[in-house]
Design a protein around this motif. Sequence first.
Motif, PDB file in Angstrom:
ATOM      1  N   LYS A  46      -5.980  -7.659   1.265  1.00 38.87           N
ATOM      2  CA  LYS A  46      -7.262  -7.564   1.988  1.00 38.87           C
ATOM      3  C   LYS A  46      -7.052  -7.063   3.325  1.00 38.87           C
ATOM      4  CE  LYS A  46      -9.802 -10.803   3.668  1.00 38.87           C
ATOM      5  NZ  LYS A  46     -10.468 -12.233   3.787  1.00 38.87           N
ATOM      6  N   TYR A  47      -5.972  -7.506   4.285  1.00 39.61           N
ATOM      7  CA  TYR A  47      -5.859  -7.300   5.587  1.00 39.61           C
ATOM      8  C   TYR A  47      -5.171  -5.948   5.559  1.00 39.61           C
ATOM      9  CZ  TYR A  47      -7.400 -11.951   7.002  1.00 39.61           C
ATOM     10  OH  TYR A  47      -7.995 -13.186   7.437  1.00 39.61           O
ATOM     11  N   VAL A  48      -4.354  -5.820   4.975  1.00 38.68           N
ATOM     12  CA  VAL A  48      -3.373  -4.550   5.257  1.00 38.68           C
ATOM     13  C   VAL A  48      -4.192  -3.306   4.553  1.00 38.68           C
ATOM     14  CG1 VAL A  48      -1.251  -3.413   4.475  1.00 38.68           C
ATOM     15  CG2 VAL A  48      -1.267  -5.770   4.942  1.00 38.68           C
ATOM     16  N   LYS A  49      -4.926  -3.595   3.577  1.00 40.24           N
ATOM     17  CA  LYS A  49      -5.931  -2.391   3.124  1.00 40.24           C
ATOM     18  C   LYS A  49      -6.631  -1.646   4.294  1.00 40.24           C
ATOM     19  CE  LYS A  49      -7.959  -2.574  -1.137  1.00 40.24           C
ATOM     20  NZ  LYS A  49      -8.890  -2.949  -1.991  1.00 40.24           N
ATOM     21  N   ARG A  50      -7.125  -2.389   5.333  1.00 46.98           N
ATOM     22  CA  ARG A  50      -7.675  -1.535   6.407  1.00 46.98           C
ATOM     23  C   ARG A  50      -6.455  -1.188   7.334  1.00 46.98           C
ATOM     24  NH1 ARG A  50     -11.085  -6.923   7.434  1.00 46.98           N
ATOM     25  NH2 ARG A  50      -9.017  -7.453   8.126  1.00 46.98           N
ATOM     26  N   LYS A  51      -5.918  -0.052   6.776  1.00 49.79           N
ATOM     27  CA  LYS A  51      -4.845   0.423   7.759  1.00 49.79           C
ATOM     28  C   LYS A  51      -5.129   0.938   9.074  1.00 49.79           C
ATOM     29  CE  LYS A  51      -2.166   1.300   3.576  1.00 49.79           C
ATOM     30  NZ  LYS A  51      -1.783   2.337   2.504  1.00 49.79           N
ATOM     31  N   GLU A  52      -6.427   1.407   9.187  1.00 51.62           N
ATOM     32  CA  GLU A  52      -6.525   1.934  10.647  1.00 51.62           C
ATOM     33  C   GLU A  52      -6.416   1.027  11.627  1.00 51.62           C
ATOM     34  OE1 GLU A  52     -10.393   0.096   8.759  1.00 51.62           O
ATOM     35  OE2 GLU A  52      -9.094   1.858   7.964  1.00 51.62           O
ATOM     36  N   GLN A  53      -6.549  -0.290  11.453  1.00 52.28           N
ATOM     37  CA  GLN A  53      -6.172  -1.244  12.468  1.00 52.28           C
ATOM     38  C   GLN A  53      -4.813  -1.334  12.734  1.00 52.28           C
ATOM     39  OE1 GLN A  53      -7.590  -4.800  11.072  1.00 52.28           O
ATOM     40  NE2 GLN A  53      -6.108  -5.374  10.007  1.00 52.28           N
ATOM     41  N   PHE A  54      -3.834  -0.502  12.165  1.00 53.04           N
ATOM     42  CA  PHE A  54      -2.614  -0.738  12.466  1.00 53.04           C
ATOM     43  C   PHE A  54      -1.926   0.817  12.778  1.00 53.04           C
ATOM     44  CE2 PHE A  54      -2.912  -4.089   9.191  1.00 53.04           C
ATOM     45  CZ  PHE A  54      -2.474  -4.922   9.793  1.00 53.04           C
ATOM     46  N   PRO A  55      -1.226   0.725  13.998  1.00 50.38           N
ATOM     47  CA  PRO A  55      -0.885   2.173  14.189  1.00 50.38           C
ATOM     48  C   PRO A  55       0.254   2.911  13.605  1.00 50.38           C
ATOM     49  CG  PRO A  55      -0.502   0.629  16.064  1.00 50.38           C
ATOM     50  CD  PRO A  55      -1.068  -0.183  15.056  1.00 50.38           C
ATOM     51  N   ASN A  56       1.067   2.146  13.095  1.00 54.65           N
ATOM     52  CA  ASN A  56       2.285   2.439  12.526  1.00 54.65           C
ATOM     53  C   ASN A  56       2.490   1.475  11.386  1.00 54.65           C
ATOM     54  OD1 ASN A  56       3.725   0.844  13.953  1.00 54.65           O
ATOM     55  ND2 ASN A  56       3.880   2.157  15.609  1.00 54.65           N
ATOM     56  N   GLU A  57       3.737   1.713  10.718  1.00 52.93           N
ATOM     57  CA  GLU A  57       4.422   0.633   9.566  1.00 52.93           C
ATOM     58  C   GLU A  57       5.113  -0.644  10.485  1.00 52.93           C
ATOM     59  OE1 GLU A  57       6.438   1.630   6.129  1.00 52.93           O
ATOM     60  OE2 GLU A  57       5.151   3.691   5.959  1.00 52.93           O
ATOM     61  N   ALA A  58       5.417  -0.254  11.542  1.00 51.23           N
ATOM     62  CA  ALA A  58       6.073  -1.495  12.084  1.00 51.23           C
ATOM     63  C   ALA A  58       5.040  -2.476  12.620  1.00 51.23           C
ATOM     64  CB  ALA A  58       6.894  -1.153  13.348  1.00 51.23           C
TER      65      ALA A  58
END
Length: 98
Positions: A46-58
């Motif tokens: 649920k959290y990771v699905k909203r990828k826009e909140q994470f600037p990169n994979e790290a």
Amino acid sequence: SSRYPSIRRVLDEHPTLLTFYDFPSAIWRSLYSTNLIESFNKQLKKYVKRKEQFPNEASIERFLVSRFDAYNQKFSTRCHLGFAQAQHQLEEMFQRQG
């Protein structure tokens, strides 16, 4: 074997499938159920699905590690269902093996 050949074949191919029966009956449900794992995975997805909140994979990796750590801290002092009741039996089982 003659009545349920397909079940017999599966058990022959996977002899460890029912090993949870070797443990005290108080913890069988905890051993064969994956509800805790599935629930935690669902939260993470649920959290990771909203990828826009994470600037990169790290940053996703750091977030996941923090969630794993928080989960471990939350449950580190809890005794899972039935394990307190079966503690003595489990200690005896593992002392015999060691």
